[in-house]
Design an enzyme around this catalytic site. Structure first.
Site, short mmCIF file in Angstrom:
data_model
loop_
_atom_site.label_atom_id
_atom_site.label_comp_id
_atom_site.label_asym_id
_atom_site.label_seq_id
_atom_site.Cartn_x
_atom_site.Cartn_y
_atom_site.Cartn_z
N GLY A 1 63.93 96.52 -2.66
CA GLY A 1 64.04 97.97 -2.46
C GLY A 1 64.03 98.72 -3.77
N ARG B 1 69.11 90.12 -10.82
CA ARG B 1 69.40 90.23 -9.40
C ARG B 1 69.82 88.88 -8.83
NH1 ARG B 1 70.49 94.15 -5.57
NH2 ARG B 1 69.65 93.58 -3.53
N GLU C 1 34.65 104.25 -14.59
CA GLU C 1 33.80 103.41 -15.45
C GLU C 1 33.14 102.28 -14.67
OE1 GLU C 1 32.78 103.72 -18.66
OE2 GLU C 1 33.63 105.71 -18.41
#
Lengths: 522, 522
Positions: free
Chosen positions: A406, A315, A429
């Site tokens: 996004g 990106r 647990e």
């Protein structure tokens, strides 16, 4: 849609080429051994290449389709395990890579171990072969609608009737309904049910019982047994592949010998007696299960971080100068300062998980030798690590999702499902807050024992160094001094001990120890 | 299943009876006025009593069924609004309570306002009546696969062709695909599309264009238009009711007069000209939208806190003495210290939201009078509050979910969906991290302006008091002194200013302002 964004450099290859460490060596360190790398790789390929195990449609299936898909995958995995004569190590890895919660997790992970750990040899001989061959499917029915963390508050009753040599299983209130057990809603034929044992009019507290729930002929619920699925859960796929269920008993009778009798028995006459097997043996299992959870934290976190790191390398946004390419978001300090600590944490959890595996072996050896001295510390240590690693991992997966902007909100990023399927680890647990309170109680007890001259062991051995740690001053003067691990360790020890002592002093001012603890911590 | 847990006291009534404030007065304070309480109550009842608006099956529907359900609800809401002649205030509240994201949100919230704000009077006259009557359905196509926050990096082109008096809309790369717009995937007939305006060979940057996407006869995509839904998103229901979409143009032609021309125009000859409408007018809309988001944060958070508080009052665990009832988890300090600050935050966000409404009115009045002096501060203030309130609210909803223990993981608690549907608010209308960086830049600029003798306004007026704040010492000596709001305010002001000044000084040490900012903050 034409993939016409051509001419883009391969950013992942570029980033990989800059690695300044031995990547192959790190792989081995992560997996634990060269052998482990090889087996994991082989099992991953086996799953990835098999169309029955495909995962890409998982978030698009309706609940019913998703459950059917789980049944199909579980049966197919079993078939492959048998066909290929996989070892237990290989089979576990295969199931890990199938990566879809299902009733088999409870069958292998809770039902079988409960019988192994709490059943007599005779009981094991009777039930385990059927379980191993999947002639029966089991689950673990402990949690109720009204009680989770407080196991001693469970309300289901198992009342011994000496006239027929049977226990009568009953759900006396709405809140006593078993609620949550995985595999209970649709799949299981049997369950280990935890209930209050009542005999000769006296309540002996919580014990385990093997109870058949459904017919082995047509899978319909047996008379007096009410069963159902408790409905949708967080996420699109996630734990919706699991049939978490509800179970109620209306005076259901089971033979006396279906009480798990390794630690205590009810005799034919209805007398409650303890066996000579020490209760502490059960703690080994708890250490084992929590060690697995810590190891799983590193696996979940490494997946999330891997997605976020790759996204950050590809990106690009802002920072273009004179029309040139924009900056990879991986190169922004805001991205790095959020992402890199999570990457480091994945490794830290991996290594502490390996250490916990050693701890489990050590505890087990000591238990065999009837040495229970390190048990409280091992118990506190695993409780604390379970709580810390699972909370941090859940938060970190969500942070990785946000680091993908996004795109992280789309199921196709993998991150929404990774979060939704992981986050129950904070609750099951041992609820993380309850576990931390147990650790706090243990530390308070240790402070008073240290004051009384007792030498603490294991991870809290440092507390024995109280004279020095309460008054030492850090020798750190320059930034470089922090590169000395001993300096960091001493600072952590001093800080932790001083906080524990301070807390213990506050508690001691209260009218009673318990009252002080409540004021300080709960 | 028999509800045989009878005899339980009504814990909610018990808790409510202990309220030490005027509950009715608080309702009015929350809603803003007696009138607002009344309208909200009436609209909530209208939605709750109408079977078409039922929500209980929402998380169980397949994606397709869910989308159909959204279409049905949107049409029904519209029908009721018309039949009952609801006011705009009433209609907005009705849609709020229907509470299911859908294409109408974008139609009313983005498409219509974009035309109102950026269209000429002529354009408004042509398009708005059709939009008001739903003869066309519009969405807002800005974000692309490759660019979100960096709007100036969008790649879609709108090239003017003087030979036909048309713009040619085109998606030149894969990353230029419009990606995310709500209502785009299935519902919209039109979109306001943001694209690089190119005329006479020159790129004039991003402008808005009204583009028809689908036939008004059979709803099929027009020639050259590729459309699709981008797939499943976080959660079982949540935003999966929305048809977030992908859009690509292959040289699609639109008439020149479909460029939104209020601020700038392209003439018949292809000349690019600015109108005399000041660009700053657009900022009013941004303040408006972000004010709405802050107000929505308080609504989402109040829902989550309400669920968690009620659960905590009813849930009991541990603390039973001599067989008596267990302790309500609401009474544990660990629960209170996590829950109560979230409750307080819901009110704080509500009140700051009301203040932002005032700020919007104030900014608008000043804009009408061509006074742009307070705009930068109003912009930074809304950006900061949008970021802070949405991040905190998303985290708080998840914390509320955890505060309900295992039960919070079930969709029936409402909390998983509340989180999944809320969390995009951290990303849309300005990514929270990017917005905080904008605020940081604004603060750095203010510090240098204050140093140059300029008096700051609005929420940062206190920075003008720099002489005092840089050297003052808090007058607080006892715990009680903190009850004086002025003392708290002064401490916050001094701390914030000193941090800002310190940061500005670090930046000034760098070779350039920009380089220093990058080093310090990005």
């Amino acid at each position: 849609m034409a993939a016409d964004g051509g001419g883009e450099p391969d950013h992942l290859a570029g980033e990989r080429a800059t690695a300044q460490f031995d990547v192959d060596g790190m792989k081995v360190a992560w997996a634990g051994s060269r052998h482990a790398v090889e087996v994991a790789d082989r099992m991953a390929r086996l799953v990835a290449s098999d169309p029955v195990f495909r995962k890409d449609t998982r978030t698009m299936l309706s609940r019913k389709e998703l459950f059917k898909d789980t049944l199909k995958k579980a049966a197919h995995a079993w078939k492959r395990i048998v066909e290929l004569r996989l070892t237990e190590e290989e089979a576990n890895l295969l199931r890990l890579y199938v990566d879809q919660p299902g009733y088999v997790d409870l069958h292998w992970g809770m039902f079988v171990p409960a019988i192994k750990g709490q059943g007599t040899e005779e009981q094991q001989k009777k039930w385990l072969p059927m379980a191993y061959k999947f002639q029966i499917i089991g689950c673990y029915a402990q949690t109720e609608l009204g009680h989770g963390s407080n196991v001693q508050g469970l309300e289901t009753t198992a009342t011994f009737d000496p006239s027929t040599d049977e226990f009568v299983m009953h759900s006396p209130t709405l809140t006593s309904s078993k609620w949550w057990p995985g595999g209970l809603g649709k799949a299981s034929t049997h369950a280990v049910v935890y209930a209050r044992l009542i005999t000769e009019g006296k309540d002996y507290g919580i014990h385990g019982f093997i109870v058949q729930l459904r017919s082995l002929d047509d899978h319909s619920p047996l008379p007096g047994v009410t069963l159902g699925d408790i409905g949708g859960k967080f996420g699109s796929g996630a734990y919706n592949s699991m049939d978490n269920g509800v179970l109620r008993f209306d005076h259901v009778r089971i033979p006396r010998d279906q009480m798990l009798m390794r630690l205590s028995q009810v005799t034919r006459e209805g007398k409650y007696v303890h066996s000579d097997v020490p209760k502490q043996l059960l703690y080994g299992t708890m250490v084992y299960v929590r060690q697995t959870i810590v190891a799983d934290a590193s696996k979940a976190l490494s997946r999330a971080v891997c997605i976020a790191v790759r996204y950050s390398a590809i990106r690009k946004q802002f920072g273009s100068q004179d029309g040139g390419p924009e900056t990879q978001v991986l190169n922004y300090k805001t991205q790095q300062s959020r992402l890199f600590p999570l990457l480091a944490s994945a490794y830290a959890y991996r290594f502490v998980g390996q250490w916990l595996k050693w701890l489990y072996t050590d505890v087990n050896q000591k238990l065999e030798a009837k040495d229970y001295s390190t048990l409280p510390e091992a118990h506190a240590c695993t409780a604390g690590l379970k709580s810390v690693t699972t909370s941090a991992t859940a938060d970190a997966i969500e942070e990785c999702r946000k680091l993908c902007g996004g795109h992280g909100y789309l199921n196709s990023s993998g991150l929404p499902e990774l979060f939704a399927v992981y986050v129950p680890a904070c609750t099951y647990e041992g609820d993380n807050v309850v576990l931390l309170l147990q650790v706090a109680r243990f530390l308070m007890k240790t402070v008073s024992q240290v004051a009384a001259g007792k030498q603490p062991v294991g991870t809290i051995a440092y507390m024995g160094n109280i004279q020095h740690l309460m008054q030492c001053k850090s020798a750190v003067n320059t930034a470089e001094d922090w590169l000395n691990p001993a300096a960091i360790k001493e600072v952590f020890e001093a800080r932790a001990l001083r906080m524990a002592v301070n807390c213990a002093q506050n508690i001691s001012k209260a009218p009673s120890q318990e009252e002080g603890f409540l004021r300080a911590l709960t």
